[in-house]
Design an enzyme around this catalytic site. Structure first.
Site, mmCIF file in Angstrom:
data_model
loop_
_atom_site.group_PDB
_atom_site.id
_atom_site.type_symbol
_atom_site.label_atom_id
_atom_site.label_comp_id
_atom_site.label_asym_id
_atom_site.label_seq_id
_atom_site.Cartn_x
_atom_site.Cartn_y
_atom_site.Cartn_z
ATOM 1 N N PHE A 53 38.454 36.529 39.655
ATOM 2 C CA PHE A 53 37.867 37.700 40.578
ATOM 3 C C PHE A 53 37.842 37.270 41.903
ATOM 4 C CE2 PHE A 53 36.210 37.830 36.300
ATOM 5 C CZ PHE A 53 36.102 39.066 35.887
ATOM 6 N N GLU A 54 37.952 38.415 42.771
ATOM 7 C CA GLU A 54 37.945 38.028 44.195
ATOM 8 C C GLU A 54 36.591 37.506 44.787
ATOM 9 O OE1 GLU A 54 38.482 42.009 46.050
ATOM 10 O OE2 GLU A 54 36.763 41.613 47.512
ATOM 11 N N SER A 55 35.605 37.312 44.186
ATOM 12 C CA SER A 55 34.541 36.738 44.603
ATOM 13 C C SER A 55 34.593 35.266 44.395
ATOM 14 C CB SER A 55 33.025 37.260 43.715
ATOM 15 O OG SER A 55 33.422 36.757 42.600
#
Lengths: 260, 348
Positions: A53-55
């Protein structure tokens, strides 16, 4: 006769997204329907995929709800580690990510995406949230899948503002610009599209149950390429719909039709 | 691009490597007790006209209660930057911020921010440059590395390059391919506030969960305020060796339990999801709604405890703690429901 209700258009979309994923892949997941598609794949035909995920969340253990955002604790539940943002996109550049999904407000005939501006910044009709990680994922990932609602104004010949590169002006222009990978498919409520290998123009690949070439063209602001033989997407098996409705998105956050 | 609210000096300061280095050289070297109340820290270290960097992930471990204090102190002429940077919306609504370097403002699938869209359309604030999350992150990372720029494979072929005066595409002069790359300069905002789970009184800070850009921003920014859920003994951090921000970057340390609420803070509390949905789906819809909403939750709210009282008090914060424990798998989640009443306005 099955007593499982047939898939609604959003469920069909989530199912088609999930079918883009092959087992054992590393999948970069954005917010919303891609998250549902990724988790459905992991629960059905692709149990050994790894979600990133981008986070910075990596390989989370399965949670008890759909993530509320890509920064949700469910995207790093018991993760062995989380990565800083700059490094998490580096995974895509370095060839550690196989497939990623990209939403947007506009998609054009070469798979370019706009999430920035309708009109132009100097002559603004409306401002959109901005690239977020969309440009990064779409510039770097080996295979990206575009996902959105298909309407003529959302599928113009040319995006008002090019936020995330598809095949730019078509042909080899993406490669010449120094970009890696590229979009392999567009998934909408109407069906699935790919890109013709030479011109890189959007082409019908398969239509959802009940859809026709005419409907697909009516929902598009440019001329779609139509192959000689049109494939129809087989409806999702009952057991897959059950998993989608009871395990992946039990509260219908992303796959319940509004107002229903 | 001609600018409405921003001086050339403010534009240049973001990429002023030498200026940032010289500023860092003047910072107090002493390892001293830097604890102070939030009000004082904001008053002393956030200046009118600053390039202000958002930290965390907009609503994950972001120093939202400190942001509210900035609004209450009516700071002026801030330039916003960050990836993401969704809290800039209410800074603009309350007249604190007149310009932004845009990566992303919104609440993902919860909805587009109509306040931000209205303000930009009405030219009450301006966009100075367009970025992706990754390239802005690379700019902060370059600063942390002490590198004047990073050559990126992002932004290529886009219209963002045309609307970004800082970046430049060249053919790679090194390596074997000589393919196009986009040069991203090291980015040096003036100030950031970073909310962490633990810090000691000198400013050594421990981040749990995603760090996003905060380790890089702590190094890049001229001034850094740490707000912390807990101030722990220095020896606790020495024992674990797990600080990711060293004390010398830090100007002020504020003990601020619930400092990221109504966002979520890993290890502590889950979002107030209804608050964010109310903000994005009702609050941002009209100017009056936005003023009413921010009057209620910011201007007429004293501090985080007052905020929590208004949001429902002990019951709400206790539930937020239990949801976070369930989400992170540190509590038995089989008996904990994530059901909630989603905010869906009738006119939408």
């Amino acid at each position: 006769m099955s007593n499982v209700a047939p898939a609604n258009p959003l469920e069909m979309l989530a199912y088609n997204l999930s079918m883009m994923i092959e087992d054992n892949q590393i999948v970069y997941v954005g917010t919303g329907l891609p998250m549902v598609g990724g988790m459905l794949a992991k629960k059905t035909h692709a149990k050994n995929i790894t979600l990133v995920f981008e986070s910075g969340g990596q390989d989370p253990l399965e949670g008890c709800d759909v993530p509320w955002s890509v920064g949700c604790p469910f995207t790093y539940r018991k993760s062995p580690l989380t990565m800083e943002m700059s490094i998490s996109f580096g995974q895509c550049a370095l060839g550690y990510v196989d497939i990623a999904f990209q939403g947007g407000a506009q998609f054009d005939m070469y798979g370019n995406v706009n999430t920035s501006v309708i009109g132009s910044y100097e002559n603004l009709k409306s401002i959109l949230p901005g690239s977020g990680g969309g440009n990064d994922i779409g510039s770097l990932t080996e295979k990206s899948v575009l996902v959105g609602l298909q309407l003529p104004e959302r599928f113009p010949e040319r995006v008002d503002f090019l936020t995330t590169p598809g095949y730019l002006e078509g042909g080899d222009s993406r490669e010449k610009a120094g970009l890696y990978g590229g979009p392999i498919a567009v998934v909408t409520q109407v069906g699935i599209y790919d890109f013709e290998p030479e011109s890189k123009r959007m082409r019908i690949k398969a239509l959802n149950p009940g859809m026709t070439v005419e409907i697909a063209q009516m929902c598009t602001g440019f001329e779609l390429l139509v192959p000689e033989e049109i494939h129809m997407v087989a409806p999702p098996p009952d057991e897959v719909l059950e998993i989608l409705r009871t395990v992946v998105d039990p509260r219908g956050v992303f796959t319940k039709m509004p107002g229903m | 691009m001609a600018h409405l609210y921003t001086s050339d000096e403010q534009i240049d300061r973001l990429v002023d490597f030498k200026g940032a280095r010289e500023y860092h050289l003047t910072k107090d070297r002493r390892k001293k007790d830097k604890r102070m109340p939030l009000k004082e820290a904001i008053a002393e270290f956030v200046h009118d006209g600053d390039i202000f960097a958002e930290t965390g992930f907009s609503y994950v471990r972001s120093p939202i209660q400190a942001y509210f204090e900035i609004v209450r102190q009516q700071k002026k002429n801030l330039t916003g930057i960050g990836s993401p940077m969704s809290n800039c919306s209410y800074f603009m609504a309350r007249g604190c911020m007149k310009a932004i370097h845009l990566s992303y403002i919104g609440v993902e699938m919860r909805g587009n921010d109509k306040n931000f869209a209205r303000i930009i359309k009405n030219k009450e604030a301006e966009i100075l440059s367009f970025w992706s999350h990754g390239t802005m992150a690379q700019g902060f990372k370059a600063a942390q590395l002490g590198a004047p720029f990073i050559a990126s494979k992002q932004l290529l072929g886009t219209d963002m390059i045309k609307q970004n005066p800082y970046v430049k595409v060249i053919d790679n002069p090194v390596g074997i391919d000589h393919d196009p790359v986009c040069l991203i300069p090291a980015l040096f905002p003036d100030v950031c506030i970073i909310h962490v789970q633990q810090a000691d009184r000198f400013g050594n800070a421990v981040i749990s969960g995603p760090a996003i850009n905060d380790i890089a921003l702590a190094a890049a920014c001229r001034r850094v305020i740490i707000t912390a859920e807990r101030i722990v003994p220095e020896m606790t951090i020495r024992d674990n060796g797990n600080a990711s921000i060293p004390f010398m970057y830090v100007d002020a340390v504020v003990e601020l339990p619930y400092g990221a609420y109504p966002g979520c803070c890993p290890g502590h509390y889950f979002w107030n999801r209804e608050w964010w949905e109310f903000l994005i789906r009702i609050g941002t819809v009209t100017y009056d709604n936005m003023i009413d909403f921010t009057d209620r939750w910011i201007m007429n709210t004293k501090d985080q405890y007052d905020f929590i009282d208004k949001a429902g008090g002990m019951a709400v914060i206790d539930k937020a703690r239990r949801l976070m424990e369930a989400a992170q798998g540190t509590a038995d989640d089989t008996a904990i429901s994530f059901d909630y009443q989603e905010v869906i306005p009738k006119w939408d």
